[in-house]
Scaffold this active site. Structure first.
Site, PDB file in Angstrom:
ATOM      1  N   HIS A  12       0.951  -1.035  -0.113  1.00 17.46           N
ATOM      2  CA  HIS A  12      -0.085  -0.099   0.021  1.00 17.46           C
ATOM      3  C   HIS A  12       0.950   1.251  -0.001  1.00 17.46           C
ATOM      4  CE1 HIS A  12      -3.495  -2.381   1.747  1.00 17.46           C
ATOM      5  NE2 HIS A  12      -3.622  -2.238   0.459  1.00 17.46           N
ATOM      6  N   GLU A  25       1.766   3.707   3.045  1.00 21.44           N
ATOM      7  CA  GLU A  25       2.197   3.028   4.439  1.00 21.44           C
ATOM      8  C   GLU A  25       3.876   3.122   4.389  1.00 21.44           C
ATOM      9  OE1 GLU A  25       0.104  -0.584   4.426  1.00 21.44           O
ATOM     10  OE2 GLU A  25      -1.881   0.422   4.235  1.00 21.44           O
ATOM     11  N   HIS A  68       2.424  -3.833   6.743  1.00 22.26           N
ATOM     12  CA  HIS A  68       1.509  -2.749   6.575  1.00 22.26           C
ATOM     13  C   HIS A  68       1.474  -1.727   7.686  1.00 22.26           C
ATOM     14  CE1 HIS A  68      -1.372  -4.341   3.502  1.00 22.26           C
ATOM     15  NE2 HIS A  68      -0.587  -5.684   3.719  1.00 22.26           N
ATOM     16  N   GLU A 109       0.503  -4.791  11.030  1.00 21.16           N
ATOM     17  CA  GLU A 109       0.131  -3.311  10.883  1.00 21.16           C
ATOM     18  C   GLU A 109       0.940  -2.543  11.755  1.00 21.16           C
ATOM     19  OE1 GLU A 109      -2.191  -2.346   8.625  1.00 21.16           O
ATOM     20  OE2 GLU A 109      -3.232  -3.986   8.092  1.00 21.16           O
TER      21      GLU A 109
HETATM   22  O1  0X9 Z   1      -7.115  -3.134   4.153  1.00 20.11           O
HETATM   23  C1  0X9 Z   1      -5.968  -3.724   4.014  1.00 20.11           C
HETATM   24  O2  0X9 Z   1      -5.420  -4.340   2.977  1.00 20.11           O
HETATM   25  C2  0X9 Z   1      -5.300  -3.810   5.315  1.00 20.11           C
HETATM   26  N1  0X9 Z   1      -5.174  -2.738   6.348  1.00 20.11           N
HETATM   27  S1  0X9 Z   1      -4.593  -1.477   5.710  1.00 20.11           S
HETATM   28  O3  0X9 Z   1      -4.895  -0.460   6.549  1.00 20.11           O
HETATM   29  N2  0X9 Z   1      -3.025  -1.477   5.885  1.00 20.11           N
HETATM   30  O4  0X9 Z   1      -4.700  -1.455   4.331  1.00 20.11           O
HETATM   31  C3  0X9 Z   1      -5.729  -5.252   6.311  1.00 20.11           C
HETATM   32  C4  0X9 Z   1      -5.940  -6.601   5.231  1.00 20.11           C
HETATM   33  C5  0X9 Z   1      -5.524  -7.638   6.072  1.00 20.11           C
HETATM   34  N3  0X9 Z   1      -4.342  -7.416   6.544  1.00 20.11           N
HETATM   35  C6  0X9 Z   1      -3.100  -7.266   6.115  1.00 20.11           C
HETATM   36  N4  0X9 Z   1      -2.933  -8.007   5.402  1.00 20.11           N
HETATM   37  N5  0X9 Z   1      -2.363  -6.407   6.892  1.00 20.11           N
HETATM   38 ZN    ZN Z   2      -1.875  -1.786   4.086  1.00 18.45          ZN
END
Ligand code: 0X9
Ligand code: ZN
Length: 392
Positions: free
Chosen positions: A157, A160, A273, A347
């Protein structure tokens, strides 16, 4: 309960000029009753809250007068929305580096440790800086392909930024830290420092809060696909909703192909993340628990306990769907279903104050504490798989 809402008032920009946030406001709001809390919860669940000027009064109705400390924190967040020009100077592990510097840094790592660091070209970026460029995984360790390995990726992402910073810190620590050096005697690490290069460049130069990659979406004028929804897992319904298809993106395909072709050696994987201080494991696409749930809980508990010993940073842990939210097409579930039974997703910091705009002043401490959890996961993986092989 406090919420930070960034309120994008009106961003009128030229097509290629960086998106400015000069007239935007960050509001820290304290709801006074359940009704207000629910309204804010709904708003906070959207990724980006766009509110026009005339609606601002609604928010201000909820807000209490801020303390001086809170106002300073808000100003510091607001300042970070300003997209800066490429900062001159050298690569630094205490800074958020531009893509050019990260690219040059990977070259340098290779030249500095020619016996231990190798570039593996896994694909190419779609847009790049000066046109599409190669996408490299750093293989760190001995040449032997059969050694047990851990795959780590950062920066899926774009906004981040602390995530790619951690991958760089991790690689650098392998030679600084005795435990890591010892681990390197026995295993390899595959490190993808920036998964979503195009998105990262876009976030660094044009639009700080950009999340996705930068490809043109099929059948739509939209730019960008969320790479962490693009893996081939639980795709039946997503297909219809997003008009895209699994592994549609070059980056996803490159990473998936790489992991698949190294599946014999990859025993664990971690994806990094931000934010919210969580250590997640499968599943995200279902509320069912994975078969080795107990084992994953144990690793996550000890890992997060280790992490907190350094600066008392509190992490929560558990299956993605229940701890954060249900999500399909995430890399974590895909890797798990492929057979990598120790897959985790961090995270990183922080939770609720700076969120994606974590100040550089917190970078080293974030990386140092995260290393403790990663080291534990690596040691655990090595022991787990060594004892499994021994008992065969
Ligand atoms: O929405 C997401 O892809 C992740 N949260 S973020 O705020 N970093 O975008 C959470 C998805 C599941 N968890 C991870 N793979 N971190
Ligand atoms: Zn993310």
């Amino acid at each position: 309960m406090k919420f930070i809402l960034h309120v994008v008032l009106i961003a009128t920009t030229l097509a290629i000029a960086p998106v400015r946030f000069d007239r935007d406001k960050v509001l820290r709001v304290k709801p006074q009753d359940e009704k207000q809390a629910n309204i804010l919860k709904d708003l906070a669940n959207t990724n980006e809250v766009k509110v026009f000027r005339r609606m601002l009064n609604l928010f201000l109705l909820f807000s209490k007068s801020f303390t001086e400390k809170e106002s300073r924190a808000i100003q510091s967040i607001e300042k970070q929305f300003d997209v800066k020009e490429d900062i001159p100077g050298r690569h630094s592990h205490a800074k958020y580096n531009d893509w050019d510097k990260i690219e040059a840094w990977t070259e340098k790592m290779m030249y500095k440790h020619p016996e231990m660091v190798f570039h593996i070209k896994i694909g190419s970026t779609v847009v790049g800086h000066r046109g599409a460029g190669p996408l490299y995984v750093l293989k760190i360790g001995k040449k032997d392909e059969r050694r047990k390995a851990i795959f780590m990726d950062c920066g899926i992402h774009a906004r981040e930024w602390v995530s790619p910073a951690f991958c760089q810190w991790f690689a650098y620590q392998l030679w600084k830290n005795k435990i890591m050096t010892k681990l390197l005697d026995q295993m390899n690490f595959y490190v993808l420092p920036v998964f979503n290069v195009d998105g990262y460049i876009w976030s660094r130069t044009q639009y700080r809060m950009w999340r996705k990659n930068h490809s043109k979406t099929r059948n739509s004028n939209c730019i960008g696909t969320d790479l962490n929804r693009n893996f081939n897992v639980s795709w039946n319904d997503c297909d219809l909703i997003h008009h895209i298809f699994c592994k549609s993106e070059k980056e996803t395909k490159a990473v998936a192909d790489f992991i698949q072709s190294h599946l014999k050696s990859i025993k664990a994987s971690s994806t990094f993340h931000s934010c919210s201080q969580m250590l997640l494991f499968p599943y995200g696409f279902t509320s069912q628990l994975p078969p080795n749930y107990e084992d994953l809980v144990k690793v996550a508990k000890i890992g997060t306990d280790a992490l907190s010993t350094r600066y008392e940073t509190h992490y929560i842990y558990g299956p993605t769907a229940s701890v954060i939210y249900p999500a399909s097409g995430i890399s974590l579930d895909w890797a798990y279903n492929l057979g990598i039974k120790h897959t985790f997703s961090f995270e990183l910091r922080d939770r609720g104050k700076f969120n994606f705009l974590l100040p550089e002043s917190q970078l080293k401490s974030t990386c140092k504490e995260t290393m403790l959890a990663v080291k534990f996961i690596a040691k655990y993986t090595l022991n787990f798989h060594t004892s499994v092989t021994e008992h065969l």
